[in-house]
Motif scaffolding. Structure first.
Motif, PDB file in Angstrom:
ATOM      1  N   PRO A   1       0.821  -1.217   0.000  1.00  0.00           N
ATOM      2  CA  PRO A   1       0.000   0.000   0.000  1.00  0.00           C
ATOM      3  C   PRO A   1       0.846   1.256   0.000  1.00  0.00           C
ATOM      4  N   MET A   2       0.412   2.243  -0.776  1.00  0.00           N
ATOM      5  CA  MET A   2       1.140   3.499  -0.864  1.00  0.00           C
ATOM      6  C   MET A   2       0.169   4.661  -0.943  1.00  0.00           C
ATOM      7  N   CYS A   3       0.681   5.843  -0.626  1.00  0.00           N
ATOM      8  CA  CYS A   3      -0.106   7.069  -0.717  1.00  0.00           C
ATOM      9  C   CYS A   3      -0.582   7.265  -2.153  1.00  0.00           C
ATOM     10  N   LYS A   4      -1.853   7.607  -2.319  1.00  0.00           N
ATOM     11  CA  LYS A   4      -2.417   7.777  -3.651  1.00  0.00           C
ATOM     12  C   LYS A   4      -1.875   9.009  -4.360  1.00  0.00           C
ATOM     13  N   LYS A   5      -1.280   9.915  -3.608  1.00  0.00           N
ATOM     14  CA  LYS A   5      -0.705  11.123  -4.204  1.00  0.00           C
ATOM     15  C   LYS A   5       0.772  10.952  -4.538  1.00  0.00           C
ATOM     16  N   CYS A   6       1.590  10.698  -3.518  1.00  0.00           N
ATOM     17  CA  CYS A   6       3.042  10.727  -3.716  1.00  0.00           C
ATOM     18  C   CYS A   6       3.677   9.347  -3.844  1.00  0.00           C
ATOM     19  N   GLY A   7       2.951   8.290  -3.520  1.00  0.00           N
ATOM     20  CA  GLY A   7       3.509   6.952  -3.626  1.00  0.00           C
ATOM     21  C   GLY A   7       4.335   6.511  -2.439  1.00  0.00           C
ATOM     22  N   LYS A   8       4.309   7.287  -1.346  1.00  0.00           N
ATOM     23  CA  LYS A   8       5.060   6.911  -0.147  1.00  0.00           C
ATOM     24  C   LYS A   8       4.350   5.743   0.544  1.00  0.00           C
ATOM     25  N   PRO A   9       5.077   4.794   1.137  1.00  0.00           N
ATOM     26  CA  PRO A   9       4.445   3.666   1.826  1.00  0.00           C
ATOM     27  C   PRO A   9       3.520   4.137   2.950  1.00  0.00           C
ATOM     28  N   VAL A  10       2.374   3.494   3.063  1.00  0.00           N
ATOM     29  CA  VAL A  10       1.438   3.750   4.159  1.00  0.00           C
ATOM     30  C   VAL A  10       1.169   2.431   4.883  1.00  0.00           C
ATOM     31  N   GLN A  11       0.500   2.505   6.030  1.00  0.00           N
ATOM     32  CA  GLN A  11       0.385   1.340   6.905  1.00  0.00           C
ATOM     33  C   GLN A  11      -0.502   0.238   6.353  1.00  0.00           C
ATOM     34  N   ASN A  12      -1.589   0.599   5.675  1.00  0.00           N
ATOM     35  CA  ASN A  12      -2.503  -0.430   5.181  1.00  0.00           C
ATOM     36  C   ASN A  12      -3.304   0.090   4.000  1.00  0.00           C
ATOM     37  N   GLU A  13      -4.088  -0.801   3.395  1.00  0.00           N
ATOM     38  CA  GLU A  13      -4.865  -0.455   2.206  1.00  0.00           C
ATOM     39  C   GLU A  13      -5.930   0.590   2.488  1.00  0.00           C
ATOM     40  N   GLN A  14      -6.362   0.700   3.746  1.00  0.00           N
ATOM     41  CA  GLN A  14      -7.396   1.666   4.103  1.00  0.00           C
ATOM     42  C   GLN A  14      -6.853   3.088   4.220  1.00  0.00           C
ATOM     43  N   THR A  15      -5.531   3.237   4.318  1.00  0.00           N
ATOM     44  CA  THR A  15      -4.914   4.558   4.432  1.00  0.00           C
ATOM     45  C   THR A  15      -4.675   5.110   3.033  1.00  0.00           C
ATOM     46  N   GLU A  16      -5.394   6.175   2.683  1.00  0.00           N
ATOM     47  CA  GLU A  16      -5.310   6.711   1.328  1.00  0.00           C
ATOM     48  C   GLU A  16      -4.092   7.605   1.112  1.00  0.00           C
ATOM     49  N   TYR A  17      -3.762   8.414   2.129  1.00  0.00           N
ATOM     50  CA  TYR A  17      -2.701   9.395   1.955  1.00  0.00           C
ATOM     51  C   TYR A  17      -1.710   9.356   3.113  1.00  0.00           C
ATOM     52  N   CYS A  18      -0.449   9.690   2.809  1.00  0.00           N
ATOM     53  CA  CYS A  18       0.551   9.836   3.857  1.00  0.00           C
ATOM     54  C   CYS A  18       0.259  11.122   4.631  1.00  0.00           C
TER      55      CYS A  18
END
Length: 234
Positions: free
Chosen positions: A37-54
């Motif tokens: 899973p990654m931020c939908k804007k910048c592509g930075k890793p996020v904790q899970n699929e439910q997290t849309e943005y960093c």
């Protein structure tokens, strides 16, 4: 074999050992590619699929201050990638740009075409810093990527209008203030509608955001970005 290749043999861009096939197998095993899973804007890793943005992108979106559409990076900024970029930036390892651009082209060409990119623009350096270093690493990377994708590169459209303190020395909030109004667009009769910014590292995104802001205020419609590496908050 050319004499030049004997003096300057091809090397692995991560460990520097002689290797004529790009990155050596040992270093490849150490690389951490960006992935979901990654931020939908910048592509930075996020904790899970439910997290849309960093956190950084979420804050910009909430404040109405997010000027770029979307971006991606090849790898997480940690060894051996961080060391490779350091050599590329500060120790004249310009040849590494060919490897980085090849990886970008192979991995992100479909994404670049989907974005409809018309022009590639490197993040500029202020003139004094560029004279001191002798080159702008983002410009060299952009030129290589443009050569591989066939997309024109514009190095004079965006300009760094003031020198700034190195971002790594500042706090998160200080980084944003440090770059305010630091970019400007050289006026042209027609501007590309969709551009791709290219830089070496994406950390908090302030540099890309300020550059995107200058481009959009000048009349560019959509701004995307690619970098070699990206930081992580998790």
């Amino acid at each position: 074999m050319k004499i030049g290749s004997l003096i300057y043999p091809d090397v692995c861009p991560f460990c520097g050992r002689v290797y004529r096939k790009g990155a050596c197998e040992e270093c490849l095993r150490k690389l951490r590619r960006t992935k979901e899973p990654m931020c939908k804007k910048c592509g930075k890793p996020v904790q899970n699929e439910q997290t849309e943005y960093c956190p950084d992108c979420l804050e910009r979106i909430a404040q109405g201050n997010c000027w770029y559409e979307e971006g991606r990076s090849l790898w997480i900024h940690r060894p051996p990638v961080s060391g490779s970029i350091y050599q590329f930036k500060f120790h004249n390892r310009r040849v590494y740009a060919k490897y980085y651009a090849k990886e970008m082209s192979e991995r992100f060409e479909k994404q670049i075409r989907k974005w409809g990119v018309q022009t590639i623009i490197p993040i500029p350096m202020d003139r004094r810093k560029k004279r001191k270093r002798g080159y702008n690493q983002a410009e060299i990377l952009a030129q290589e990527l443009g050569r591989m994708t066939g997309i024109p590169v514009e190095t004079r459209l965006l300009r760094k209008r003031k020198a700034s303190v190195p971002q790594k020395r500042l706090s998160r909030s200080g980084r944003a203030r440090n770059l305010e109004h630091s970019f400007e667009v050289e006026r042209k009769t027609t501007l590309p509608e969709r551009v791709l910014l290219v830089d070496d590292i994406y950390t908090t995104g302030n540099t890309v955001n300020e550059a995107s802001k200058a481009l959009k205020k000048a009349g560019v419609d959509m701004v995307f970005f690619l970098t070699i590496s990206i930081g992580q908050d998790i």
